[in-house]
Motif scaffolding. Structure first.
Motif, short mmCIF file in Angstrom:
data_model
loop_
_atom_site.label_atom_id
_atom_site.label_comp_id
_atom_site.label_asym_id
_atom_site.label_seq_id
_atom_site.Cartn_x
_atom_site.Cartn_y
_atom_site.Cartn_z
N ARG A 124 19.53 41.10 18.34
CA ARG A 124 18.66 40.34 19.24
C ARG A 124 18.53 41.15 20.52
NH1 ARG A 124 17.03 35.51 18.63
NH2 ARG A 124 18.71 34.98 17.20
N ILE A 125 17.30 41.41 20.94
CA ILE A 125 17.06 42.27 22.09
C ILE A 125 16.77 41.40 23.31
CG2 ILE A 125 15.75 44.21 22.98
CD1 ILE A 125 15.04 44.85 20.00
N PRO A 126 17.69 41.40 24.29
CA PRO A 126 17.54 40.54 25.47
C PRO A 126 16.36 40.93 26.37
CG PRO A 126 19.76 41.51 25.36
CD PRO A 126 18.92 42.17 24.31
N GLU A 127 15.98 39.99 27.21
CA GLU A 127 14.83 40.18 28.11
C GLU A 127 15.01 41.35 29.07
OE1 GLU A 127 14.18 36.45 30.06
OE2 GLU A 127 13.30 35.54 28.27
N HIS A 128 16.24 41.69 29.43
CA HIS A 128 16.41 42.80 30.38
C HIS A 128 16.09 44.16 29.76
CE1 HIS A 128 20.59 42.23 28.84
NE2 HIS A 128 20.59 43.54 28.85
N PHE A 129 15.71 44.19 28.48
CA PHE A 129 15.24 45.42 27.85
C PHE A 129 13.73 45.41 27.65
CE2 PHE A 129 19.72 45.40 26.20
CZ PHE A 129 20.13 46.49 26.93
N GLN A 130 13.03 44.65 28.45
CA GLN A 130 11.57 44.57 28.32
C GLN A 130 10.89 45.76 28.98
OE1 GLN A 130 10.31 40.96 30.33
NE2 GLN A 130 9.64 42.11 32.11
N GLY A 164 7.90 40.04 28.50
CA GLY A 164 8.09 39.43 27.20
C GLY A 164 8.03 40.37 26.02
N VAL A 165 7.91 41.68 26.27
CA VAL A 165 7.79 42.66 25.19
C VAL A 165 8.90 43.71 25.32
CG1 VAL A 165 6.31 44.44 24.15
CG2 VAL A 165 5.29 42.35 25.10
N VAL A 166 9.61 43.97 24.22
CA VAL A 166 10.68 44.96 24.22
C VAL A 166 10.09 46.34 24.56
CG1 VAL A 166 12.41 46.13 22.81
CG2 VAL A 166 12.03 43.67 22.51
N HIS A 167 10.76 47.07 25.44
CA HIS A 167 10.34 48.42 25.82
C HIS A 167 10.36 49.32 24.59
CE1 HIS A 167 10.32 52.34 27.71
NE2 HIS A 167 9.98 51.76 28.85
N PRO A 169 3.81 44.71 18.89
CA PRO A 169 4.79 44.49 19.95
C PRO A 169 5.92 43.58 19.49
CG PRO A 169 2.56 43.84 20.64
CD PRO A 169 2.50 44.16 19.19
N VAL A 170 7.14 43.88 19.93
CA VAL A 170 8.30 43.07 19.59
C VAL A 170 8.63 42.18 20.79
CG1 VAL A 170 10.75 43.10 19.00
CG2 VAL A 170 9.21 44.82 18.01
N PRO A 171 8.57 40.87 20.63
CA PRO A 171 8.91 39.98 21.74
C PRO A 171 10.39 40.06 22.09
CG PRO A 171 7.69 38.80 20.02
CD PRO A 171 8.09 40.14 19.46
N THR A 172 10.72 40.02 23.37
CA THR A 172 12.12 39.98 23.77
C THR A 172 12.75 38.68 23.29
OG1 THR A 172 11.49 39.05 25.91
CG2 THR A 172 11.83 41.44 25.82
N GLY A 173 14.06 38.73 23.09
CA GLY A 173 14.78 37.54 22.66
C GLY A 173 14.72 37.27 21.18
#
Length: 131
Positions: free
Chosen positions: A38-44, A48-51, A86-90
Motif C-alpha cells: 500500500r503506497i501512502p499519500e506522502h509518496f504522491q 492523490g496520484v503515486v509519484h 495513474p495509481v491512486p495513493t493509499g
C-alpha cells in the motif's frame, strides 16, 4: 563489485524509517518475485496520484528480487518503463517480476504493477550479474 544489504533499502529495508517495507515472496524455480504494498499519500506526485519514481523503484526492486531468488547478485543495468494508468495513493498494488532471459552476465526481467487486476505500469529490466 560487492553489494551489501544493510536492511536500509528504500523499498524493502526493515530498518528504513521512511521506506515502503515491502516483503517479497519468491519462486526460485520460476525466477519470480511478488509483493503487495500500500503506497501512502506522502509518496504522491500530483494530488492523490503515486509519484512515477516510486513506481519505477518498485519495478526495479521486484526485478532484482526475482534474480536474487535464484541466488544471483545483481545491479540494474537498464530499465525501460511504461506507465499505463495513474495509481491512486493509499491503494494496495501487486508488483511482480519474472526472469525472461539469461545472457551470460545479463539477466532480462519483466516487471508489472497491477491494481485490482488492471495493468498500471510495466518494465523491461536488464540486470547485471556482479559476481
Amino acid at each position: 563489485m560487492q553489494v551489501i544489504d544493510d536492511n536500509h533499502c528504500f523499498i524493502c529495508g526493515s530498518h528504513n524509517p521512511i521506506g515502503l517495507h515491502a516483503v517479497f515472496t519468491t519462486d526460485p524455480d520460476q525466477g519470480r518475485a511478488e509483493t503487495r504494498v500500500r503506497i501512502p499519500e506522502h509518496f504522491q506526485g500530483w494530488q492523490g496520484v503515486v509519484h512515477g519514481g516510486i513506481l519505477s523503484a518498485l519495478l526495479d526492486e521486484v526485478c532484482a528480487q526475482a534474480c536474487m531468488a535464484r541466488g544471483l547478485q545483481v545491479v540494474t543495468s537498464e530499465l525501460r518503463l511504461r506507465y499505463r494508468k495513474p495509481v491512486p495513493t493509499g491503494t494496495e498494488v501487486t508488483v511482480t517480476g519474472e526472469i525472461v532471459g539469461d545472457r551470460r552476465r545479463l539477466i532480462d526481467v519483466r516487471g508489472i504493477i497491477e491494481l485490482d487486476g488492471q495493468l498500471m505500469a510495466e518494465a523491461e529490466v536488464i540486470m547485471f550479474k556482479t559476481v
